[in-house]
Scaffold this active site. Structure first.
Site, PDB file in Angstrom:
ATOM      1  N   TYR A  90       0.874  -1.169   0.000  1.00 25.67           N
ATOM      2  CA  TYR A  90       0.000   0.000   0.000  1.00 25.67           C
ATOM      3  C   TYR A  90       0.913   1.221   0.000  1.00 25.67           C
ATOM      4  CZ  TYR A  90      -4.152   2.752   1.305  1.00 25.67           C
ATOM      5  OH  TYR A  90      -5.170   3.665   1.340  1.00 25.67           O
ATOM      6  N   ARG A 143      -7.140  10.541 -10.120  1.00 23.43           N
ATOM      7  CA  ARG A 143      -6.436  11.254  -9.055  1.00 23.43           C
ATOM      8  C   ARG A 143      -5.834  10.228  -8.103  1.00 23.43           C
ATOM      9  NH1 ARG A 143      -8.042  12.652  -3.485  1.00 23.43           N
ATOM     10  NH2 ARG A 143      -6.860  10.737  -3.518  1.00 23.43           N
ATOM     11  N   LYS A 161      -6.019  -1.884  -1.862  1.00 23.90           N
ATOM     12  CA  LYS A 161      -7.062  -1.650  -0.864  1.00 23.90           C
ATOM     13  C   LYS A 161      -7.728  -2.968  -0.457  1.00 23.90           C
ATOM     14  CE  LYS A 161      -7.419   2.966  -0.481  1.00 23.90           C
ATOM     15  NZ  LYS A 161      -7.560   3.769   0.738  1.00 23.90           N
ATOM     16  N   ASP A 256     -11.788   8.443   0.065  1.00 27.22           N
ATOM     17  CA  ASP A 256     -11.003   9.683   0.107  1.00 27.22           C
ATOM     18  C   ASP A 256     -11.742  10.768   0.885  1.00 27.22           C
ATOM     19  OD1 ASP A 256      -8.915   8.708  -1.749  1.00 27.22           O
ATOM     20  OD2 ASP A 256     -10.583   8.692  -3.154  1.00 27.22           O
ATOM     21  N   ASN A 394      -0.156  11.625   0.354  1.00 29.57           N
ATOM     22  CA  ASN A 394       0.535  10.394  -0.022  1.00 29.57           C
ATOM     23  C   ASN A 394       1.013  10.483  -1.466  1.00 29.57           C
ATOM     24  OD1 ASN A 394       0.089   8.870   2.392  1.00 29.57           O
ATOM     25  ND2 ASN A 394      -2.045   8.631   1.795  1.00 29.57           N
TER      26      ASN A 394
END
Length: 533
Positions: A90, A143, A161, A256, A394
């Site tokens: 991740y 994005r 995820k 998000d 991130n």
């Protein structure tokens, strides 16, 4: 079932872990070395080989191949070595993996939808080999983290995820479906790469985009009526529009916007404990005004109202700054989700806003590294004895400041949290443990709660409950070390506690189809996958 199918099927194989009797019964004699090895021994061998790799991206590729080869061993390794492995599967490594996805591609994973599938999405979903899908993570790749439009290369995000859904909360791997809504990319460099694997055109937009996405949602509802759909890494306008379109119609959420909000709110609750403040007395300044930042602010506002403030007073405790300064009424460049946070005051710079508003917590969600400057951190430390600094962007290379900068520039006063991991920092003989405000503390538990609790919807209150549950699991020892979150080593226990609390809330407000509190434990036990032979 023949021996080849058993031995080489990643969800069935035990490799050298097949017992003598199993080897005889399944026709595996002669196909394996003599020694029967335990899962623990196989894990040690895999870790030894992984650690031989010189770079994180090579380790990512190794772990990806292990998942393709032996699913049980992969999830055992991840679950029992989460602190070491999560940064590899991740963030931050997944950012590089997405950037290079087409170049490191080995084996197909997940499901791809393109504009050419219009009218046929429901029928092609039947090509997916699993029927009992319970969690779908979908992105359009526009994005990806702080890296922008990566097109179909963004498939690395849903894959990563869902690996965490399994490792952190026990969703069975067969119930997970990663989806790339591949409608092109406006990244000319990506399209010009001769190895790029995605739909080669510019991005679909407008009505055509919405119609194709609606067909995808309808197809999923028909094929997988019990599935939770998680929207991931959509550009802000699409992120809000899709969430607002479907949140009251189907079981879905945007990680998000809502997952990030819950994990940050939990950190702020912990920060209030650490500093001895009452949460409702705190002030918050956000740098960045995209979907993540406004999602956090919306949930913080709800939390302040829950603490007893009226909506106006809660709103006054929140200030937004973007690259052009304070969000003020005279600006004409703001999006609809920004409007609730516009201030009818003169324009002000970031530094001026910090000086005037005197926030207790500074929250960065910009994707722009270095935007928390020494001047800003020093000003925060002048204003408060223990300022809360959240550098959330991130991957690590995009963080607004590093942990070391936050601690050194504040003379050790800051309590720091970030989206990607930072190592502990020793300053003047004291070791500071940065908190990782990682969505992995929230979305696996929320997903497991929704699945095991047979939820029909995920209301916003679910994320207040998840945040409170996470914050309650932060110990005084964690706080004494400067950490606002529990250690990652406890993340499965943390996730399952969030799931339990969420189901109890779902029963209370009528979105869980369980009949009573007494059903929570058995239903969770039934739905939790344990990687074992």
């Amino acid at each position: 079932m023949n021996s080849k199918e058993v031995l080489w099927n990643p969800s069935m194989t035990k490799s050298t872990g097949f017992s003598r009797d199993e080897r005889a019964q399944l026709g595996l004699q002669g196909l394996l070395p003599y020694c029967v090895t335990t899962l623990e021994a196989q894990c040690e061998r895999a870790l030894e080989n992984m650690r031989r790799k010189e770079t994180d991206i090579e380790k990512y590729i190794f772990l990806n191949a292990l998942q393709d080869r032996n699913e049980t061993l992969y999830y055992w390794l991840v679950t029992h070595n989460i602190e070491e492995v999560m940064p590899l599967i991740y963030t931050p490594t997944v950012g590089q993996a997405c950037s290079e996805f087409a170049h490191i591609f080995r084996r197909p994973k997940g499901f791809y939808i393109t504009p050419e599938d219009r009218g046929n999405i429901r029928s092609i979903l039947d090509n997916w080999p699993e029927r009992d899908v319970r969690v779908i993570v979908v992105t359009d790749g526009e994005r990806i983290l702080g890296l922008g439009d990566l097109g179909a290369n963004g498939m690395g995000i849903p894959i990563g995820k869902l690996a965490l859904y399994t490792a952190c909360a026990g969703i069975h791997p067969s119930q997970c479906l990663p989806v790339m809504f591949d409608v092109g990319t406006n990244n000319a460099e990506m399209r010009g790469d001769d190895k790029y694997l995605g739909y080669p055109g510019e991005r679909l937009s407008g009505e055509a985009y919405d119609e194709l996405f609606d067909e995808f949602i309808s197809a999923c509802q028909d094929a997988y009526p019990k599935a939770l759909i998680q929207f991931e890494d959509f550009l802000t306008p699409n992120a809000y529009r899709l969430l607002n379109t479907y949140r009251d119609k189907i079981l879905c959420f945007n990680d998000d916007i809502q997952g990030t909000a819950a994990v940050v709110l939990a950190g702020l609750y912990s920060g209030a404990r650490a500093t001895g403040m009452d949460f409702k007395d705190m002030r918050f300044t956000f740098l960045g005004a995209g979907s993540a930042a406004t999602g956090i602010a919306d949930l913080v506002q709800d939390a302040l109202v829950e603490c007893g403030l009226d909506r106006t007073a809660a709103r006054q405790r929140i200030t937004f700054v973007d690259q052009y300064g304070l969000l003020t009424a005279n600006r004409d460049d703001l999006q609809p989700h920004n409007q609730p946070y516009v201030e009818d005051v003169p324009a002000a710079s970031f530094v001026e806003t910090i000086g005037q508003h005197r926030p207790h917590a500074l929250i960065g969600a910009t994707g722009a590294p270095g935007t928390f400057t020494q001047e800003i951190i020093e000003l925060m430390a002048q204003n408060h004895a223990q300022p809360l600094i959240f550098a959330l962007s991130n991957p690590t290379s995009r963080a607004e400041c590093t942990a070391e900068q936050a601690y050194s520039w504040s003379d050790g006063k800051a309590i720091f949290a970030s989206g990607s991991p930072f190592d502990p920092v020793e300053l003047d003989g004291k070791v500071h443990r940065p908190g990782q405000g990682n969505n992995a503390y929230i979305f696996p538990g929320v997903g497991q709660g929704a699945v095991a609790g047979h939820f029909t919807r995920l209301p916003e209150s679910a994320f207040l409950v998840a945040a409170a549950s996470l914050a309650a699991q932060v110990t005084n020892q964690d706080l004494s070390e400067g950490a606002l979150y529990p250690p990652l080593t406890s993340i499965r226990d943390v996730s399952l506690k969030i799931a339990k609390d969420l189901i109890a809330h779902g029963l209370e407000i009528g979105v869980s189809q369980l009949e009573s509190i007494a059903e929570i434990e058995p239903h969770l036990a039934e739905h939790v996958y344990e990687p074992t032979y």
